[in-house]
Design an enzyme around this catalytic site. Sequence first.
Site, mmCIF file in Angstrom:
data_model
loop_
_atom_site.group_PDB
_atom_site.id
_atom_site.type_symbol
_atom_site.label_atom_id
_atom_site.label_comp_id
_atom_site.label_asym_id
_atom_site.label_seq_id
_atom_site.Cartn_x
_atom_site.Cartn_y
_atom_site.Cartn_z
ATOM 1 N N GLU A 171 0.425 9.052 -7.742
ATOM 2 C CA GLU A 171 -0.045 8.658 -6.417
ATOM 3 C C GLU A 171 0.814 9.233 -5.287
ATOM 4 O OE1 GLU A 171 -0.572 4.429 -6.173
ATOM 5 O OE2 GLU A 171 -1.897 4.360 -7.891
ATOM 6 N N GLU A 359 -5.236 4.396 -13.890
ATOM 7 C CA GLU A 359 -4.988 3.018 -13.459
ATOM 8 C C GLU A 359 -6.281 2.438 -12.915
ATOM 9 O OE1 GLU A 359 -1.876 2.213 -10.599
ATOM 10 O OE2 GLU A 359 -0.506 3.563 -11.645
HETATM 11 O O1 IFM Z 1 1.416 -1.436 -9.028
HETATM 12 C C1 IFM Z 1 0.812 -0.318 -8.483
HETATM 13 C C2 IFM Z 1 1.206 0.935 -9.235
HETATM 14 O O2 IFM Z 1 2.576 1.120 -9.262
HETATM 15 C C3 IFM Z 1 0.588 2.143 -8.596
HETATM 16 N N1 IFM Z 1 -0.824 1.975 -8.411
HETATM 17 C C4 IFM Z 1 -1.280 0.756 -7.794
HETATM 18 C C5 IFM Z 1 -0.688 -0.445 -8.498
HETATM 19 C C6 IFM Z 1 -1.193 -1.747 -7.844
HETATM 20 O O3 IFM Z 1 -0.820 -1.771 -6.512
#
Ligand code: IFM
Length: 457
Positions: A171, A359
């Site tokens: 990210e 994710e």
């Molecule tokens: O916890 C985070 C993760 O580290 C990165 N993506 C989003 C998740 C939720 O906010």
Amino acid sequence: MTDPKILAARFPGDFLFGVATASFQIEGATKEDGRKPSIWDAFSNMPGRVHNRDNGDIACDHYHRLEDDLDLIKSLGVQAYRFSIAWPRIIPEGTGAVNEKGLDFYDRLVDGLKRRDIKAFATLYHWDLPLALMGDGGWTARRTAYAYQRYAKTVMARLGDRLDAVATFNEPWCSVWLSHLYGIHAPGERSMDAALHALHVTNLAHGLGVAAIREECPNLPVGIVINPMHIYAGSDSVDDQAAAERAFDFHNGVFFGPVFKGEYPENFLSALGGRMPEIEDGDMATISQPLDWWGVNYYTPMRVGHDPAEGAEFPATVSAAPVSDVKTDIGWEVFPQALGDLIRTVNARYALPDCYITENGAAYNMAVENGAVDDQPRLDYIAEHLSVTADLIAEGYPMKGYFAWSLMDNFEWAEGYKMRFGIVHVDYATQVRTIKKSGHWYRQLAAEFPKGNHKAG
Ligand code: IFM
């Protein structure tokens, strides 16, 4: 929709089910075995930055509970585990001496996964920059990109032979905009100029990292994990539509463009290019080396309108109202359709390789009651997003796997321990792990894919 058998039948047999975590969010042991502070250690210890001034000192104590946590992953029946490596354990000062004990920890982790027949998806950078690098300006300094390259090479030389996939960054939107423009994440900077420098240095580091990985491990699938925004215009007006297009360039195009096309978006460059650091000869070629896969982290859509304020800075947008009032406990709108719209949009704009959902998940803070956690809304959230994923596969998009965020409740950055994303509950006082209802359901789903021989129904 939530019957695991019916849902599983919509996926090909080689679709990978996994769970994901990140080093700073779970490991703890921040001062052990040679690890030095990261920018998140400093940031979380400053007043007013993180809810309750929570920090990562203990987190889920995963560093000391590695074997038990690997057993936990195995007990969920998933085929893959996505984790990140902490740069401050490996090269504690960012540059200089390599810390063998740090590498030893990840050796144990990777070997433990192999012993349990679980695929290892490693991420090299999930936000824990060695604090010492802030002396040079952190991600705003070009030198950090070269330090990252050396770190990548060091990790690959030791672990690469046993990894199944590696991502350079997690990210970059967060480590660039959220960290340097909006000031919500470490180092808490609020400056467009700093953010523009961090943007190019991060993109460059990604490219240098790809080169280092390929040099050490030519056969290892390399990718990057992006959290693209699916951007809806707040209305059909020409102004709002144009705002959505600018927002796309700003939030997505500045990463997808360089990585997959070798260029920054034109509109973005004409608005802000003059404030970027020098783009040296060869940088864009370095950044745009072909990748084997990319990861999408998706949670919620973005809705924007045109900002009419005079002199509003690019992308000159304001937030538009959500269309759904279904929200998770963190306040994020639940809108699974946006995952489909997002994948269709980015594939229409760029030539993208195979895609993993690296994710996806939801913050719901249900407690343990009588030994169980009834988190039905999380289970529904995951099922609905998987259903959209199955639709995408049916349309021909190369979706190869899904990692639930997260294996267990953990340090949720600026939200501290208040927000819980795990499919396993963690009692932070006792470190007892309790598999939630969603985790039991996820296990049933994963069990439909024994060694990837599931037949699509
Ligand atoms: O916890 C985070 C993760 O580290 C990165 N993506 C989003 C998740 C939720 O906010």
